[in-house]
Design a protein around this motif. Structure first.
Motif, PDB file in Angstrom:
ATOM      1  N   THR A 373       1.475  -0.411  -2.991  1.00  0.00           N
ATOM      2  CA  THR A 373      -0.132  -0.795  -2.960  1.00  0.00           C
ATOM      3  C   THR A 373      -0.365  -0.047  -1.522  1.00  0.00           C
ATOM      4  O   THR A 373       0.045  -0.437  -0.411  1.00  0.00           O
ATOM      5  CB  THR A 373      -0.445  -2.042  -2.863  1.00  0.00           C
ATOM      6  N   SER A 375      -4.339   0.235   0.408  1.00  0.00           N
ATOM      7  CA  SER A 375      -5.690  -0.257   0.413  1.00  0.00           C
ATOM      8  C   SER A 375      -6.466  -0.215   1.490  1.00  0.00           C
ATOM      9  O   SER A 375      -5.867  -0.157   2.521  1.00  0.00           O
ATOM     10  CB  SER A 375      -5.815  -1.810  -0.073  1.00  0.00           C
ATOM     11  N   ASN A 415      -5.151   1.379  -4.580  1.00  0.00           N
ATOM     12  CA  ASN A 415      -4.261   2.073  -5.196  1.00  0.00           C
ATOM     13  C   ASN A 415      -3.013   1.645  -5.646  1.00  0.00           C
ATOM     14  O   ASN A 415      -2.110   1.190  -4.541  1.00  0.00           O
ATOM     15  CB  ASN A 415      -4.222   3.771  -4.953  1.00  0.00           C
ATOM     16  N   LYS A 417       0.697   1.205  -7.592  1.00  0.00           N
ATOM     17  CA  LYS A 417       1.663   1.824  -8.575  1.00  0.00           C
ATOM     18  C   LYS A 417       2.578   0.938  -8.759  1.00  0.00           C
ATOM     19  O   LYS A 417       3.334   0.347  -7.940  1.00  0.00           O
ATOM     20  CB  LYS A 417       2.352   3.185  -7.955  1.00  0.00           C
ATOM     21  N   ASP A 429      -0.460   2.840 -12.978  1.00  0.00           N
ATOM     22  CA  ASP A 429      -0.941   3.401 -11.852  1.00  0.00           C
ATOM     23  C   ASP A 429      -2.604   3.154 -11.898  1.00  0.00           C
ATOM     24  O   ASP A 429      -3.160   3.665 -12.965  1.00  0.00           O
ATOM     25  CB  ASP A 429      -0.739   5.162 -11.809  1.00  0.00           C
ATOM     26  N   LYS A 430      -3.048   2.434 -11.151  1.00  0.00           N
ATOM     27  CA  LYS A 430      -4.648   2.059 -11.076  1.00  0.00           C
ATOM     28  C   LYS A 430      -5.291   2.198  -9.733  1.00  0.00           C
ATOM     29  O   LYS A 430      -4.579   1.508  -8.627  1.00  0.00           O
ATOM     30  CB  LYS A 430      -4.708   0.691 -11.789  1.00  0.00           C
ATOM     31  N   ASN A 431      -6.463   2.283  -9.782  1.00  0.00           N
ATOM     32  CA  ASN A 431      -7.504   2.228  -8.684  1.00  0.00           C
ATOM     33  C   ASN A 431      -8.280   0.774  -8.844  1.00  0.00           C
ATOM     34  O   ASN A 431      -9.089   0.750 -10.163  1.00  0.00           O
ATOM     35  CB  ASN A 431      -8.306   3.263  -8.570  1.00  0.00           C
ATOM     36  N   TYR A 485      -8.733   8.649 -14.577  1.00  0.00           N
ATOM     37  CA  TYR A 485      -8.831   7.384 -14.649  1.00  0.00           C
ATOM     38  C   TYR A 485      -9.784   6.793 -15.382  1.00  0.00           C
ATOM     39  O   TYR A 485     -10.977   7.365 -15.200  1.00  0.00           O
ATOM     40  CB  TYR A 485      -8.853   6.703 -13.211  1.00  0.00           C
TER      41      TYR A 485
END
Length: 825
Positions: A373, A375, A415, A417, A429-431, A485
């Motif tokens: 992570t 941030s 982000n 993962k 995989d995300k924002n 995304y």
């Protein structure tokens, strides 16, 4: 073995202090001055009268003691020179005598000191006022600094060390009964000082400018119904006649962090102003490990997870604070304050996050994975206010009006993962983006009216309005793409909420000889409105109205025994987000609110006895009982969820049916010398709560806790402070949660040079690096353990520079008093 080591070190602190005290204060070529103080009319001895020696050139206090129960005094270790001898007692004229300490005779006996009484008349009856160093006044425990000659050469920080239950560490942090959430008030108003600015204030202001320090452990209806940490009210006895100085400095520690700051203060008899600016940079690092196991309703193992992880972060903060006041005359004053703060840069990173994960029921198999992570976040805020006070006389009849407000805004992006070793189709995989903010205007009006010489009534009203926005969303990477995304609709929330509060109170205080009775009633109305814009079915609207009575009784004997008995009713309201049933999904769990959640009401009863000794210090015992209805606990449980397609963990707030706690506090302060003391705080309590689990099972939670803190504080050679402390707290329990014991030993030094123009400190926190957070979850359907180690052992250093001068009005008065032969109107 660690606990035995702790006890050994703590005992060593005490043993070391006694020879240290003798070394520091054992002087050669010194004199001893003794005598007795009596009433000129009755010839009776005056116990606890103040006796001191002042420098003949500038009238500064040099030595000070109090008479014993027979009116006798002895001032030891006096150096040769010319002095002004002073003896004072409340209700009597101050006695002055010029003396010269010289010659071969080391023991000097003064003639009997006879003080002339100054009677006051109350309805035709002549009374003589006596004011001990420590006393009880209703809900307040008073340390009358102006009546303690032994502290007059120190600072406000030194005086706070002598206030019952108060502790100031090397860096200037203040605690009451070991609790750091104490409110600091100055002259009956919240200080509104930044933490660092408050430290500068107490370390710079001379103790001889104080009248008293008031300690309130169980505040009455006059104060907020939700406060739990107590109040310390610092009352000054003299106005600043002229004051203009600038101070600046820097502090740093090995975590690492660094914080430069600068402060400018100006005052005259009409106007005061203070400007404070600071910067702060820090880094932190922690590592964790643990496991969790979930079971289904048949107690079959659903899944098992073990993990190790690490976190590191860095941030930069900036801020500025301005406050001031203007005296129209001796009766009318207006004050203002404003400030801004922010964190333009904050970064977090996870590392070495490895998870062993096995499913036993749904899609059985091994699903090991790693996580990462990254941030960043930022926030800014500000506040401003104005206060007007009108005194109708000097007997306590006054009106005050306060208007203030604040705002803040916070953003966070990250982000995340997750990479599976075998099942790469499950990779994540995300924002994420979240935004929060609010503003909060408020107004308070307070009015006090003495209805007699021994009684006073106070009333007040106030209100506040608090809007809040809360927005967060997750965008997930599309399969077979590298940069596309899309919004995850199940992990999206857009809310707007408001909280409105109206409050009023009335208190009545009456003194009857040695007794003080204070009763009060507080009324509060609170309204919540919470809108989930993307899921209106989860909107919440609640209204709460409550009555909060209080009663405080106290008795103070002439031999400095003090007894107190108090009652108050407190409340803890649920947050709007706790009431909304909106489901916030994570990656392996979810959380939700509880629309049936009720406020927690607590009835507090507290009684105490304290004995104050002029030379020894103090000993105190207090007992308390708290009966709580609908206490809120956070329940962690397991459920099969269709969205995940397996058994997962979830959490939600619930009310306990009933709970109670009772405990005993003991404290002792041993004053070895004027500026050396040892303090011991011990606390033991037991609590019991009952909660209905899964609609049918009653879960009893019993929590027996004991803790203690031992502190050694000394001021050596009038410039060097030494502070050593050790603390231990046993394990604690709540609903299906157990937190393991914590303990540490801390030590530090602080020194002042060139009349406090330069101050430096060195502090070592958790010397033996023992602190580690360990907790267990004991739900029958969810068992978990987590251990987190952060950098608890670190060295802090700091240096401060101060330039300017404080010319206190009471010093000018002292000069006028001496010029009139010791009498002052």
């Amino acid at each position: 073995m660690k606990i035995k080591t702790t006890k050994l070190i703590l005992c060593s602190i005490i043993l070391i202090s006694f020879p240290l005290a003798g070394t520091v204060y054992g002087q050669t070529n010194s004199y001893t001055i003794s005598g007795i103080v009596i009433d000129n009319h009755s010839q009776e001895s005056l116990f606890y009268a103040n006796v001191g020696l002042l420098n003949a050139q500038d009238s500064s206090s040099v030595y000070g003691v109090s008479t014993d129960g027979n009116g006798k005094f002895e001032i030891s270790n006096v150096k040769a020179g010319d002095y002004l001898f002073q003896a004072s007692y409340i209700g009597y004229d101050v006695y002055w005598q010029a003396i010269s300490v010289t010659g071969e005779k080391k023991e000097i006996s003064l003639d009997t000191i006879k003080l002339q009484s100054k009677p006051t008349t109350l309805q035709g009856v002549t009374i003589y006022e006596k004011k001990p160093v420590y006393t009880i006044d209703g809900e307040k425990t008073l340390y009358n600094v102006s009546e303690d000659p032994s502290i007059q050469t120190g600072t406000t920080s030194d005086a706070l060390q002598n206030a019952p239950g108060v502790e100031v560490d090397i860096e200037g942090n203040i605690t009451l009964r070991g609790v750091s959430s104490v409110e600091i008030w100055i002259n009956d108003k919240p200080s509104r000082l930044n933490a660092e600015n408050l430290k500068t204030y107490i370390q710079q202001l001379p103790a001889n400018s104080l009248d008293r320090i008031e300690v309130i452990t169980n505040p009455s209806a006059r104060y907020s119904s939700t406060g739990t940490g107590g109040i310390i009210n610092i009352i000054t006895r003299s106005n600043i006649k002229r004051n203009s100085f600038i101070s600046f400095g820097v502090s740093a520690n090995t975590r690492p962090s660094v914080s430069p700051w600068i402060s400018y203060m100006y005052a005259n008899q009409k106007f005061t102003m203070n400007v404070y600016m600071y910067g702060y940079y820090s880094q932190n690092k922690s590592t964790s490990d643990g496991y969790n196991i979930t079971f289904n309703e048949n107690m079959d193992t659903s899944n098992h997870r073990k993990y190790t992880s690490g976190r590191e972060s860095s941030s930069v903060s900036l801020g500025m604070y301005i406050n001031g006041s203007y005296n129209f005359d001796t009766m009318k004053t207006i004050s203002f304050w404003c400030g801004t703060y922010g964190n333009p840069y904050s970064k977090n990173h996870s590392f070495e996050d490895y998870y062993y994960y096995r499913e036993f029921i749904s899609d059985m198999g091994l699903y090991n994975y790693t996580e990462e992570t990254n941030s960043k976040s930022s926030y800014m805020g500000g506040y401003a206010g104005v206060s007007y006070q009108h005194k109708f006389n000097n007997e306590g009849h006054k009106l005050s009006i306060d208007v203030d407000g604040n705002f803040w805004y916070y953003t966070h992006s990250s982000n995340y993962k997750r990479l599976y070793q075998l099942h790469t189709g499950r990779d994540i995989d995300k924002n994420s983006l979240s935004k929060n903010g609010n503003y909060s205007p408020s107004m308070d009006i307070d009015y006090s009216l003495p209805y007699s010489k021994t009684g006073e009534i106070s009333i007040g009203i106030g209100g506040t309005y608090n809007p809040l926005i809360d927005y967060w969303k997750n965008d997930t990477l599309l399969s077979n793409t590298t940069d596309r995304y899309i919004l995850d609709s199940m992990r999206y929330k857009d809310t707007y909420g408001t909280t409105g509060v109206f409050k009023s109170y009335i208190t009545v205080q009456q003194k009857i000889k040695k007794f003080t009775i204070k009763g009060g009633l507080r009324v509060e109305y609170r309204n919540f409105n919470y809108e989930v814009r993307n899921a209106v079915e989860h909107n919440v609207s609640k209204d709460y109205t409550g009555l909060f009575p209080s009663l405080h009784l106290s008795y103070a004997s002439e031999k400095m025994h003090n007894f107190t008995l108090s009652y108050s009713r407190r409340v803890s309201y649920p947050r709007a987000s706790q009431l909304s049933t909106f489901i916030a999904y994570g990656d392996d769990s979810y959380s939700t609110g509880n629309n049936d959640l009720l406020p927690t009401y607590t009835n507090n009863i507290e009684g105490g006895w304290t004995k104050y000794f002029t030379k020894f210090g103090s000993v105190g015992l207090s007992a308390y009982f708290k009966n709580t209805k609908d206490e809120v606990a956070n329940l962690t449980d397991v459920i099969y969820d269709n969205f995940f397609g397996r058994y997962v963990r979830f959490s939600m707030p619930v009310n306990s049916n009933k709970s109670h706690s009772y405990g005993l506090n003991a404290n002792m302060m041993y004053k070895i010398k004027t500026f050396i003391n040892i303090r011991l705080y011990a606390n033991v309590y037991n609590s019991h709560s009952e909660t209905v689990f899964r609609g049918e099972t009653k879960v009893n939670t019993d929590n027996f806790v004991y803790s203690f803190r031992l502190n050694f504080w000394a001021k050596l050679w009038k410039v060097l402070e030494v502070n050593l402390s050790g603390n231990y707290r046993s394990k604690t329990a709540s609903l299906f949660q157990i937190e393991q014991p914590v303990y540490s030993i801390n030590g530090g030094l602080r020194a002042d040079f060139w009349k406090r123009k330069i101050s430096v400190y060195l502090n070592v926190q958790d010397i033996f690096d023992w602190n580690r957070s360990k907790n267990n979850t004991t739900n029958p359907y969810y068992i978990a353990y987590n251990s987190t180690k952060y950098k608890s052992r670190y060295i802090s250093v700091g240096i401060s520079f101060r330039f300017g001068k404080i010319e206190m009005e009471n010093q000018a008065q002292m000069g006028r008093q001496m010029n009139t032969g010791g009498q002052m109107e």
